[in-house]
Design an enzyme around this catalytic site. Structure first.
Site, PDB file in Angstrom:
ATOM      1  N   GLY A 228      11.166 -65.590   7.612  1.00 17.29           N
ATOM      2  CA  GLY A 228      12.434 -65.083   8.130  1.00 17.29           C
ATOM      3  C   GLY A 228      12.474 -63.570   8.049  1.00 17.29           C
ATOM      4  O   GLY A 228      11.667 -62.937   7.366  1.00 17.29           O
ATOM      5  N   LYS A 234      16.327 -66.648   4.131  1.00 13.83           N
ATOM      6  CA  LYS A 234      15.076 -67.346   3.817  1.00 13.83           C
ATOM      7  C   LYS A 234      14.943 -67.658   2.327  1.00 13.83           C
ATOM      8  O   LYS A 234      14.472 -68.744   1.950  1.00 13.83           O
ATOM      9  CB  LYS A 234      13.864 -66.548   4.302  1.00 13.83           C
ATOM     10  CG  LYS A 234      13.715 -65.150   3.721  1.00 13.83           C
ATOM     11  CD  LYS A 234      12.558 -64.412   4.375  1.00 13.83           C
ATOM     12  CE  LYS A 234      12.366 -63.028   3.760  1.00 13.83           C
ATOM     13  NZ  LYS A 234      13.558 -62.153   3.959  1.00 13.83           N
ATOM     14  N   HIS A 270      19.657 -62.612  -6.819  1.00 14.16           N
ATOM     15  CA  HIS A 270      18.734 -63.752  -6.775  1.00 14.16           C
ATOM     16  C   HIS A 270      18.832 -64.558  -8.062  1.00 14.16           C
ATOM     17  O   HIS A 270      18.862 -65.796  -8.044  1.00 14.16           O
ATOM     18  CB  HIS A 270      17.306 -63.258  -6.571  1.00 14.16           C
ATOM     19  CG  HIS A 270      16.969 -62.977  -5.142  1.00 14.16           C
ATOM     20  ND1 HIS A 270      15.924 -63.585  -4.496  1.00 14.16           N
ATOM     21  CD2 HIS A 270      17.545 -62.158  -4.235  1.00 14.16           C
ATOM     22  CE1 HIS A 270      15.868 -63.141  -3.236  1.00 14.16           C
ATOM     23  NE2 HIS A 270      16.835 -62.276  -3.066  1.00 14.16           N
TER      24      HIS A 270
END
Length: 399
Positions: A228, A234, A270
């Protein structure tokens, strides 16, 4: 033991009444789902929902033989009318067991969310676990024998599957069926794809399943590449593919970049998304990880690994590139792809797709773009599943 799913949707059903969202607008015909209710061998009803008697009739069954009705979660709104001849619904206290004259035994399982899970053991010893919407087991002892079938809120609580897998309660032959399906995921191929990545499946309302029949259990792919562009979603897609599995090792190839506040914010975002049971290692030495036995790997990302590899061989310099840098890089990529081919671990890798945009103005930039395209192609050739993420939507290229 036979299980008939009279409904497989969320408590409000699918589509939700009056909801204008895209998922509800496309939930038509066979994609519609009533509130989840399970009929076990025609004698045990788990969750009484509006229209349960009609749903049973459509599936070729009757509720006339039901001897016990159990509720798994609080029901909001007006009370559901109990059809004539049906026992009054009730709930079993957590940890208590109920024995039916038919030979079925039902044990109440404590949840971490309002509601009760039910473990049902049939007369022949087959074992079924049913979990309420939004619920996961509050605790599963290690070494728990694997169930033949688990019926649960897979989309809403994938971490519940991870807990069961960690304890051994979900094994390779456990049939995991998703219920309480709501409008978070569009019906059809996208729902099927997401569930398959978790080793689960969905069935239409009215389906009758034999507990202990394993032929329909989807195989979880060993190797997946998720491609991506920037901010395409992604990484979220890659994380989603493993969130139903315990003890995932997150392999961060970008390092910490001390002093770069913007990079630190990215890393923090993340980490906050990942389940607490996952661990993290920061390394670009991927071959040993792929060679070892261990929990699933999530590698994020190959594009940063390539930057490291090109730094190591000084591929940015034209003379070094022509004098051996290109051969050295090719060797490193071959070692990586060979390790992917031979790995016994479940691997999900993320990489950027950069070849569709503006042509870089520098020779080194064009070299990186070309080498990343070659790396992605070589890595994808070793994967069972390859996915391209565009605007948060996953497009399956292989698998």
């Amino acid at each position: 033991m036979e299980l008939t799913l009279l409904g497989t949707g969320a408590p409000e059903g699918l589509p939700r009444p009056g909801c204008p969202c895209a998922a509800c607008a496309t939930a038509l015909g066979g994609a519609t789902r009533g509130a989840t209710a399970l009929l076990v061998d025609g004698v045990l009803l788990l969750d009484l929902t509006p229209g349960a008697a009609f749903a049973a009739a459509r599936a070729g069954h009757s509720l006339g033989g039901v001897r016990q009705v159990l509720l798994s979660h609080p029901h909001e709104g007006p009370s559901v009318e109990v059809p004539a001849g049906l026992p009054q619904p009730g709930r079993v206290p957590d940890g208590r067991e109920l024995a039916l004259l038919t030979g079925h035994r039902v044990r109440a399982v404590a949840m971490d969310h309002p509601g009760t899970g039910y473990e049902v053991v049939g007369p022949g010893g087959e074992r079924l676990l049913y979990l309420p919407p939004g619920g996961a087991p509050a605790g599963v002892p290690d070494g728990h024998p694997a169930y033949e079938m688990v019926v649960a809120d897979v989309i809403g609580r994938p971490d519940g599957l991870a807990r069961l897998r960690a304890a051994g309660a979900i094994g390779p032959t456990t049939d995991v069926v998703a219920v309480h399906l709501d409008h978070e995921v569009p019906p059809g191929a996208e729902l099927t794809r997401r569930l398959a990545a978790a080793g689960a499946r969905a069935v239409p309302d009215g389906t009758t399943l034999v507990v202990g029949a394993y032929e329909d259990v989807p195989d979880v792919p060993r190797r997946t590449l998720v491609l991506g562009g920037a901010r395409s979603g992604k990484s979220v897609e890659a994380e989603r593919r493993l969130e139903a599995f315990p003890e995932v090792l997150y392999v961060a190839t970008g390092g910490t970049r001390n002093g770069d506040a913007e990079w630190a914010d990215r890393v923090s975002a993340h980490r906050e998304r990942r389940p607490g049971s996952w661990s993290t290692t920061e390394t670009c030495d991927l071959v040993p990880l792929l060679t070892e036995h261990g929990p699933p790997l999530l590698i994020d990302c190959l594009s940063l690994w390539l930057t490291y590899a090109m730094d190591e061989v000084n591929a940015w310099d034209d003379d070094e590139w022509a004098g051996g840098g290109e051969r050295a890089l090719r060797k490193r990529i071959a070692e990586l792809t060979d390790a992917v081919r031979a790995t016994r671990r479940t691997v999900v890798a993320v990489s950027n797709e950069v070849g569709s945009g503006i042509v870089p103005a520098t020779a080194s930039g064009r070299r990186y773009r070309d080498e990343l395209g070659r790396l992605n192609a070589a890595f994808a050739a070793e994967c069972e599943h390859v996915i391209m993420v565009v605007a948060g939507q996953a497009v399956v290229l292989r698998g």
